[in-house]
Design an enzyme around this catalytic site. Structure first.
Site, short mmCIF file in Angstrom:
data_model
loop_
_atom_site.label_atom_id
_atom_site.label_comp_id
_atom_site.label_asym_id
_atom_site.label_seq_id
_atom_site.Cartn_x
_atom_site.Cartn_y
_atom_site.Cartn_z
N ASP A 53 40.78 47.74 44.90
CA ASP A 53 41.05 48.56 45.85
C ASP A 53 39.60 49.51 46.25
OD1 ASP A 53 44.04 48.64 46.41
OD2 ASP A 53 43.88 50.40 44.35
N TYR A 111 43.67 45.59 32.92
CA TYR A 111 42.47 46.71 33.62
C TYR A 111 42.64 47.82 32.10
CZ TYR A 111 43.80 45.09 38.44
OH TYR A 111 43.08 44.65 39.33
#
Length: 265
Positions: A53, A111
């Site tokens: 994003d 992540y």
């Protein structure tokens, strides 16, 4: 035609995410493609292991491209890094056969989400961490993180606009730990849905603030409704740190990062 795999580090602050956007909107993919195309003297298309994003960072985003240009690996790296903006860097490059695909051959992605938990915001880490000034029940958050491990329907924890065909994912590990004033969420899965990590982190932060108990996560899963969960944590603290592939491809494994935290591997 030669295929190359590349490892990319970038700060997402100035970009609207990884994927190429409409003309005039800065993306990491388009920025790198423009530079590689100049070096190759032909159009280059990058295929990334995943999408990030706007505002999300990466320490080892894996991508691949095909080209007729002949360059030594060092030449690609030095040429690209001399022309790329300072917030994007090619860390490694390797010749591959056509069987390799950065996205479709990936077996897992990983992540880390970094929270700075202190009374005052850190000026030097602006948009590199998420600042939470309230005191958090960290032990409760650590226990809650394990609730997300295993195979689950993550419908509640994906963005309403997520385009994935199905919401079931297998999370290999979901661990939260303290590192000085930082809280770090480390999560690895076979794949991630849009906003999945940020929504999980948002849930953990609300638990740490005493808004609900750990067992309420079960009700969130059962609801299969985004409205059943809490906030979406900001993009600032999120880092794409690794993508995993079958051993046959023998890709480099740089330090996971983010490097300034000096975390154990």
């Amino acid at each position: 035609m030669q295929r190359y795999a590349v490892g990319i580090e970038f700060s997402g602050i100035q970009y609207r995410g990884w994927q190429t956007q409409q003309p005039g909107v800065a993306s990491v993919q388009e920025t790198i493609e423009r530079v590689l195309s100049k070096i190759a003297d032909e159009p280059i298309t990058l295929h990334g292991a995943g999408r990030t994003d706007a505002g999300v960072h990466a320490t080892n985003m894996v991508a691949h491209f095909d080209t007729n240009a002949i360059r030594p690996e060092r030449g690609w790296i030095m040429g690209a890094n001399s022309q790329l903006p300072k917030d994007i860097s090619i860390q490694w490059i390797k010749q591959m056969d056509e069987e390799f695909h950065a996205r479709f051959k990936a077996t897992a992605r990983r992540y880390r989400y970094v929270v700075y938990n202190a009374p005052h915001r850190p000026a030097l880490l602006h948009k590199q961490v998420t600042h939470i000034y309230q005191k958090l029940d960290v032990q409760k958050m650590i226990k809650a993180a394990s609730k997300f491990e295993g195979t689950h329907n993550f419908e509640t924890f994906r963005a309403a606009a997520c385009q994935s065909n199905q919401p079931v994912r297998h999370v290999k590990h979901c661990r939260l730990f303290e590192h000085g004033r930082y809280l770090v969420l480390d999560i690895q899965a076979d794949g991630f849905l849009h906003h999945m990590v940020r929504n999980i982190m948002g849930c953990l932060l609300e638990i740490g603030q005493g808004m609900y108990e750990i067992d309420h996560i079960d009700a969130m899963f059962a609801a299969e409704d985004r409205k059943a969960a809490g906030i979406t944590a900001p993009p600032d603290g999120l880092y794409f740190i690794q993508c995993y592939y079958p051993e046959q491809f023998d890709l480099p494994h740089p330090p996971l990062g983010p490097h300034w935290l000096n975390l154990p591997e």
